[in-house]
Enzyme design. Structure first.
Site, PDB file in Angstrom:
ATOM      1  N   ASN A   1      -3.599   1.656  -0.620  1.00 36.07           N
ATOM      2  CA  ASN A   1      -2.895   0.420  -0.297  1.00 36.07           C
ATOM      3  C   ASN A   1      -3.479  -0.148   0.990  1.00 36.07           C
ATOM      4  OD1 ASN A   1      -1.124   0.877  -2.473  1.00 36.07           O
ATOM      5  ND2 ASN A   1       0.142   2.210  -1.202  1.00 36.07           N
TER       6      ASN A   1
ATOM      7  N   ASP B   1       2.039  14.529  -0.050  1.00 32.56           N
ATOM      8  CA  ASP B   1       2.858  13.410   0.422  1.00 32.56           C
ATOM      9  C   ASP B   1       4.302  13.881   0.591  1.00 32.56           C
ATOM     10  OD1 ASP B   1       2.453  10.023   0.216  1.00 32.56           O
ATOM     11  OD2 ASP B   1       4.487  10.838   0.329  1.00 32.56           O
TER      12      ASP B   1
ATOM     13  N   HIS C   1      -6.077   5.983   3.797  1.00 35.55           N
ATOM     14  CA  HIS C   1      -5.740   7.157   2.987  1.00 35.55           C
ATOM     15  C   HIS C   1      -5.766   6.773   1.522  1.00 35.55           C
ATOM     16  CE1 HIS C   1      -2.040   5.043   4.102  1.00 35.55           C
ATOM     17  NE2 HIS C   1      -1.532   5.421   2.944  1.00 35.55           N
TER      18      HIS C   1
ATOM     19  N   GLN D   1       0.719  -1.256   2.570  1.00 36.75           N
ATOM     20  CA  GLN D   1       0.288  -0.121   3.380  1.00 36.75           C
ATOM     21  C   GLN D   1       1.310   0.088   4.497  1.00 36.75           C
ATOM     22  OE1 GLN D   1      -3.542  -0.667   5.249  1.00 36.75           O
ATOM     23  NE2 GLN D   1      -3.602   1.424   6.050  1.00 36.75           N
TER      24      GLN D   1
END
Ligand code: AMP
Ligand code: ZN
Length: 113
Positions: free
Chosen positions: A86, A30, A99, A93
């Protein structure tokens, strides 16, 4: 989906720091980590969110889940981790390609904020 950032990342049209890849999933760090270890696990197939999962996605998502422990082990998460997806507006999200956040190397809060 052509304008999807995570499709582009999975197709290497946008650079990312890869962790794992196979025919079904792509795993990368990330950009804005929320824990010492924070990677994203995506399906190569574009699925918008958990809300968009279809019967045909069972194999891909079953495979993804079975790979989580191996990805976690490769990242040294022997003490545990959290897997989060999420979904939608209330789920906060921000990227509309399904994901799973895999977070570790710190104690996670519960309930999440
Ligand atoms: P979510 O808010 O659950 O949709 O998660 C989206 C995540 O994607 C966030 O944690 C972002 O930091 C991450 N993200 C957005 N763009 C990129 C990128 N180009 N490379 C890596 N991570 C990204
Ligand atoms: Zn996509």
């Amino acid at each position: 989906m052509n304008d999807c950032i995570f499709c582009k990342i999975a197709e290497k049209e946008i650079p990312s720091e890869a962790v794992y890849e196979d025919d079904v999933i792509y795993v990368f760090h990330d950009l804005n980590p929320q824990a010492p270890v924070h990677v994203l696990i995506v399906t190569k197939k574009h699925i918008a969110s958990l809300d968009a999962v279809e019967f045909d996605d069972i194999d891909a998502l079953g495979w993804l889940i079975t790979k989580v422990k191996d990805i976690a082990a490769s990242l040294g998460l022997e003490n545990g981790y959290r897997l989060v997806s999420n979904c939608g507006e209330d789920g906060m999200q921000t990227v509309p390609h399904l994901h799973f956040h895999l977070l570790g190397k710190r104690k996670m809060l519960w309930p999440p904020g």
